[in-house]
Design a protein around this motif. Structure first.
Motif, PDB file in Angstrom:
ATOM      1  N   LEU A 188     -25.363  30.174 112.103  1.00  0.00           N
ATOM      2  CA  LEU A 188     -26.584  29.364 112.027  1.00  0.00           C
ATOM      3  C   LEU A 188     -26.681  28.425 113.223  1.00  0.00           C
ATOM      4  O   LEU A 188     -27.753  28.254 113.810  1.00  0.00           O
ATOM      5  N   SER A 189     -25.564  27.813 113.588  1.00  0.00           N
ATOM      6  CA  SER A 189     -25.542  26.920 114.758  1.00  0.00           C
ATOM      7  C   SER A 189     -25.821  27.687 116.040  1.00  0.00           C
ATOM      8  O   SER A 189     -26.594  27.238 116.887  1.00  0.00           O
ATOM      9  N   ALA A 190     -25.191  28.855 116.167  1.00  0.00           N
ATOM     10  CA  ALA A 190     -25.398  29.672 117.373  1.00  0.00           C
ATOM     11  C   ALA A 190     -26.843  30.139 117.483  1.00  0.00           C
ATOM     12  O   ALA A 190     -27.379  30.245 118.588  1.00  0.00           O
ATOM     13  N   ALA A 191     -27.485  30.383 116.344  1.00  0.00           N
ATOM     14  CA  ALA A 191     -28.876  30.841 116.343  1.00  0.00           C
ATOM     15  C   ALA A 191     -29.854  29.682 116.490  1.00  0.00           C
ATOM     16  O   ALA A 191     -31.052  29.905 116.616  1.00  0.00           O
ATOM     17  N   VAL A 192     -29.336  28.473 116.463  1.00  0.00           N
ATOM     18  CA  VAL A 192     -30.141  27.257 116.533  1.00  0.00           C
ATOM     19  C   VAL A 192     -31.218  27.264 115.423  1.00  0.00           C
ATOM     20  O   VAL A 192     -32.350  26.862 115.643  1.00  0.00           O
ATOM     21  N   VAL A 193     -30.819  27.754 114.257  1.00  0.00           N
ATOM     22  CA  VAL A 193     -31.702  27.755 113.091  1.00  0.00           C
ATOM     23  C   VAL A 193     -31.786  26.343 112.525  1.00  0.00           C
ATOM     24  O   VAL A 193     -32.839  25.897 112.084  1.00  0.00           O
ATOM     25  N   VAL A 194     -30.640  25.659 112.532  1.00  0.00           N
ATOM     26  CA  VAL A 194     -30.548  24.265 112.075  1.00  0.00           C
ATOM     27  C   VAL A 194     -29.632  23.521 113.034  1.00  0.00           C
ATOM     28  O   VAL A 194     -28.878  24.132 113.794  1.00  0.00           O
ATOM     29  N   GLY A 195     -29.671  22.208 112.975  1.00  0.00           N
ATOM     30  CA  GLY A 195     -28.765  21.400 113.780  1.00  0.00           C
ATOM     31  C   GLY A 195     -27.339  21.491 113.249  1.00  0.00           C
ATOM     32  O   GLY A 195     -27.119  21.938 112.126  1.00  0.00           O
ATOM     33  N   ALA A 196     -26.396  21.048 114.055  1.00  0.00           N
ATOM     34  CA  ALA A 196     -24.984  21.139 113.691  1.00  0.00           C
ATOM     35  C   ALA A 196     -24.683  20.452 112.364  1.00  0.00           C
ATOM     36  O   ALA A 196     -23.906  20.961 111.552  1.00  0.00           O
ATOM     37  N   GLU A 197     -25.306  19.299 112.106  1.00  0.00           N
ATOM     38  CA  GLU A 197     -25.031  18.564 110.873  1.00  0.00           C
ATOM     39  C   GLU A 197     -25.637  19.244 109.643  1.00  0.00           C
ATOM     40  O   GLU A 197     -25.222  18.998 108.519  1.00  0.00           O
ATOM     41  N   GLU A 198     -26.583  20.134 109.845  1.00  0.00           N
ATOM     42  CA  GLU A 198     -27.238  20.831 108.732  1.00  0.00           C
ATOM     43  C   GLU A 198     -26.687  22.244 108.507  1.00  0.00           C
ATOM     44  O   GLU A 198     -27.031  22.882 107.506  1.00  0.00           O
ATOM     45  N   SER A 199     -25.840  22.704 109.407  1.00  0.00           N
ATOM     46  CA  SER A 199     -25.420  24.104 109.317  1.00  0.00           C
ATOM     47  C   SER A 199     -24.559  24.391 108.088  1.00  0.00           C
ATOM     48  O   SER A 199     -24.741  25.415 107.429  1.00  0.00           O
ATOM     49  N   GLU A 200     -23.639  23.510 107.744  1.00  0.00           N
ATOM     50  CA  GLU A 200     -22.791  23.780 106.582  1.00  0.00           C
ATOM     51  C   GLU A 200     -23.573  23.721 105.266  1.00  0.00           C
ATOM     52  O   GLU A 200     -23.429  24.628 104.436  1.00  0.00           O
ATOM     53  N   PRO A 201     -24.408  22.699 105.036  1.00  0.00           N
ATOM     54  CA  PRO A 201     -25.200  22.723 103.792  1.00  0.00           C
ATOM     55  C   PRO A 201     -26.106  23.960 103.706  1.00  0.00           C
ATOM     56  O   PRO A 201     -26.247  24.564 102.634  1.00  0.00           O
ATOM     57  N   ARG A 202     -26.715  24.362 104.804  1.00  0.00           N
ATOM     58  CA  ARG A 202     -27.558  25.567 104.788  1.00  0.00           C
ATOM     59  C   ARG A 202     -26.700  26.789 104.513  1.00  0.00           C
ATOM     60  O   ARG A 202     -27.097  27.680 103.754  1.00  0.00           O
ATOM     61  N   ALA A 203     -25.527  26.853 105.114  1.00  0.00           N
ATOM     62  CA  ALA A 203     -24.628  27.984 104.883  1.00  0.00           C
ATOM     63  C   ALA A 203     -24.249  28.079 103.403  1.00  0.00           C
ATOM     64  O   ALA A 203     -24.238  29.174 102.829  1.00  0.00           O
ATOM     65  N   ARG A 204     -23.952  26.957 102.779  1.00  0.00           N
ATOM     66  CA  ARG A 204     -23.619  26.963 101.345  1.00  0.00           C
ATOM     67  C   ARG A 204     -24.812  27.441 100.514  1.00  0.00           C
ATOM     68  O   ARG A 204     -24.649  28.187  99.551  1.00  0.00           O
ATOM     69  N   ALA A 205     -26.007  27.006 100.886  1.00  0.00           N
ATOM     70  CA  ALA A 205     -27.210  27.426 100.158  1.00  0.00           C
ATOM     71  C   ALA A 205     -27.421  28.933 100.288  1.00  0.00           C
ATOM     72  O   ALA A 205     -27.747  29.611  99.302  1.00  0.00           O
ATOM     73  N   ILE A 206     -27.232  29.458 101.478  1.00  0.00           N
ATOM     74  CA  ILE A 206     -27.394  30.904 101.695  1.00  0.00           C
ATOM     75  C   ILE A 206     -26.355  31.672 100.890  1.00  0.00           C
ATOM     76  O   ILE A 206     -26.674  32.639 100.191  1.00  0.00           O
ATOM     77  N   PHE A 207     -25.102  31.243 100.980  1.00  0.00           N
ATOM     78  CA  PHE A 207     -24.023  31.915 100.250  1.00  0.00           C
ATOM     79  C   PHE A 207     -24.316  31.912  98.749  1.00  0.00           C
ATOM     80  O   PHE A 207     -24.227  32.956  98.083  1.00  0.00           O
ATOM     81  N   ALA A 208     -24.697  30.765  98.207  1.00  0.00           N
ATOM     82  CA  ALA A 208     -24.977  30.659  96.769  1.00  0.00           C
ATOM     83  C   ALA A 208     -26.183  31.506  96.381  1.00  0.00           C
ATOM     84  O   ALA A 208     -26.170  32.178  95.336  1.00  0.00           O
ATOM     85  N   ALA A 209     -27.214  31.500  97.207  1.00  0.00           N
ATOM     86  CA  ALA A 209     -28.415  32.270  96.892  1.00  0.00           C
ATOM     87  C   ALA A 209     -28.133  33.770  96.892  1.00  0.00           C
ATOM     88  O   ALA A 209     -28.589  34.498  95.998  1.00  0.00           O
ATOM     89  N   ILE A 210     -27.374  34.241  97.852  1.00  0.00           N
ATOM     90  CA  ILE A 210     -27.088  35.671  97.934  1.00  0.00           C
ATOM     91  C   ILE A 210     -26.169  36.106  96.791  1.00  0.00           C
ATOM     92  O   ILE A 210     -26.388  37.140  96.167  1.00  0.00           O
ATOM     93  N   ALA A 211     -25.170  35.287  96.487  1.00  0.00           N
ATOM     94  CA  ALA A 211     -24.307  35.599  95.343  1.00  0.00           C
ATOM     95  C   ALA A 211     -25.121  35.610  94.048  1.00  0.00           C
ATOM     96  O   ALA A 211     -24.922  36.460  93.177  1.00  0.00           O
ATOM     97  N   GLY A 212     -26.056  34.689  93.926  1.00  0.00           N
ATOM     98  CA  GLY A 212     -26.923  34.651  92.748  1.00  0.00           C
ATOM     99  C   GLY A 212     -27.835  35.856  92.669  1.00  0.00           C
ATOM    100  O   GLY A 212     -28.066  36.415  91.583  1.00  0.00           O
ATOM    101  N   ALA A 213     -28.372  36.278  93.800  1.00  0.00           N
ATOM    102  CA  ALA A 213     -29.219  37.474  93.825  1.00  0.00           C
ATOM    103  C   ALA A 213     -28.433  38.694  93.366  1.00  0.00           C
ATOM    104  O   ALA A 213     -28.950  39.542  92.624  1.00  0.00           O
ATOM    105  N   GLN A 214     -27.187  38.760  93.799  1.00  0.00           N
ATOM    106  CA  GLN A 214     -26.350  39.883  93.397  1.00  0.00           C
ATOM    107  C   GLN A 214     -26.111  39.857  91.879  1.00  0.00           C
ATOM    108  O   GLN A 214     -26.180  40.889  91.211  1.00  0.00           O
ATOM    109  N   LEU A 215     -25.868  38.693  91.346  1.00  0.00           N
ATOM    110  CA  LEU A 215     -25.639  38.556  89.911  1.00  0.00           C
ATOM    111  C   LEU A 215     -26.869  38.983  89.109  1.00  0.00           C
ATOM    112  O   LEU A 215     -26.766  39.739  88.135  1.00  0.00           O
ATOM    113  N   ILE A 216     -28.032  38.535  89.520  1.00  0.00           N
ATOM    114  CA  ILE A 216     -29.266  38.898  88.816  1.00  0.00           C
ATOM    115  C   ILE A 216     -29.522  40.401  88.911  1.00  0.00           C
ATOM    116  O   ILE A 216     -29.852  41.052  87.915  1.00  0.00           O
TER     117      ILE A 216
END
Length: 187
Positions: free
Chosen positions: A134-162
């Motif tokens: 995410l940081s390399a893609a400049v999708v979010v700033g460095a301080e936002e990359s980890e929270p966004r990464a956690r959101a993506i990980f949780a969302a994808i795991a949730g999609a798989q569960l559903i």
């Protein structure tokens, strides 16, 4: 016991844990699947906790290698982020199974400590990779990359569960598309 027996045990345990979680690991059933005596499993894995930790560790190591392979195949971080959901889709494609560590995370309170650590390592590996990309893609700033990464990980795991609960891989794909439309994942 040969190393090929150990690998066969780990492979059978992986398939079982992806379908039934840690609680589904049973030495007798695994031995039958591998074609060995149940007591032979103890040669490599003295306890169910040892087997569970080993299979979860192997799973996150394989996932980490797969993620690094995605980066090696393309220098475009946006393209890497687009490919990330495929990592989880593969489990659904393999007999409507779940990500092993996501399944075990649902059993977290009942896991031995060594297994808990490996399940946490899986999440950490995914979040760190996503954050870096995410940081390399400049999708979010460095301080936002980890929270966004956690959101993506949780969302994808949730999609798989559903999707698994409906035995419908197209539902997974639709959820991933909705994450892209909402801006959680790059389009």
């Amino acid at each position: 016991m040969s190393s090929s027996s150990k690998e066969a045990i780990l492979a059978a345990a992986r398939r079982t844990a992806q379908a039934h979680g840690y609680s589904g690991l049973n030495f007798r059933d695994l031995a039958e699947e591998v074609g060995i005596k149940a007591a032979s499993i103890y040669y490599h894995f003295p306890s169910k906790a040892d087997l569970g930790a080993a299979v979860a560790r192997r799973y996150w190591e394989d996932t980490a290698a797969g993620l690094e392979s995605i980066l090696a195949e393309t220098s475009d971080p946006i393209r890497c982020l687009r490919r990330y959901p495929d990592v989880f889709r593969k489990s659904l494609e393999a007999g409507n199974r779940m990500c092993l560590c996501s399944f075990m995370a649902a059993e977290y309170d009942d896991l031995p400590e060594a297994v808990k650590q490996e399940v946490q390592a899986f999440a950490d590996v995914n979040v760190a990779w996503l954050s870096r990309v995410l940081s390399a893609a400049v999708v979010v700033g460095a301080e936002e990359s980890e929270p966004r990464a956690r959101a993506i990980f949780a969302a994808i795991a949730g999609a798989q569960l559903i999707a698994r609960s409906r035995s419908d891989i197209s539902l997974y794909d639709a959820l991933i598309d909705s994450y892209r439309a909402a801006g959680l994942l790059p389009a």
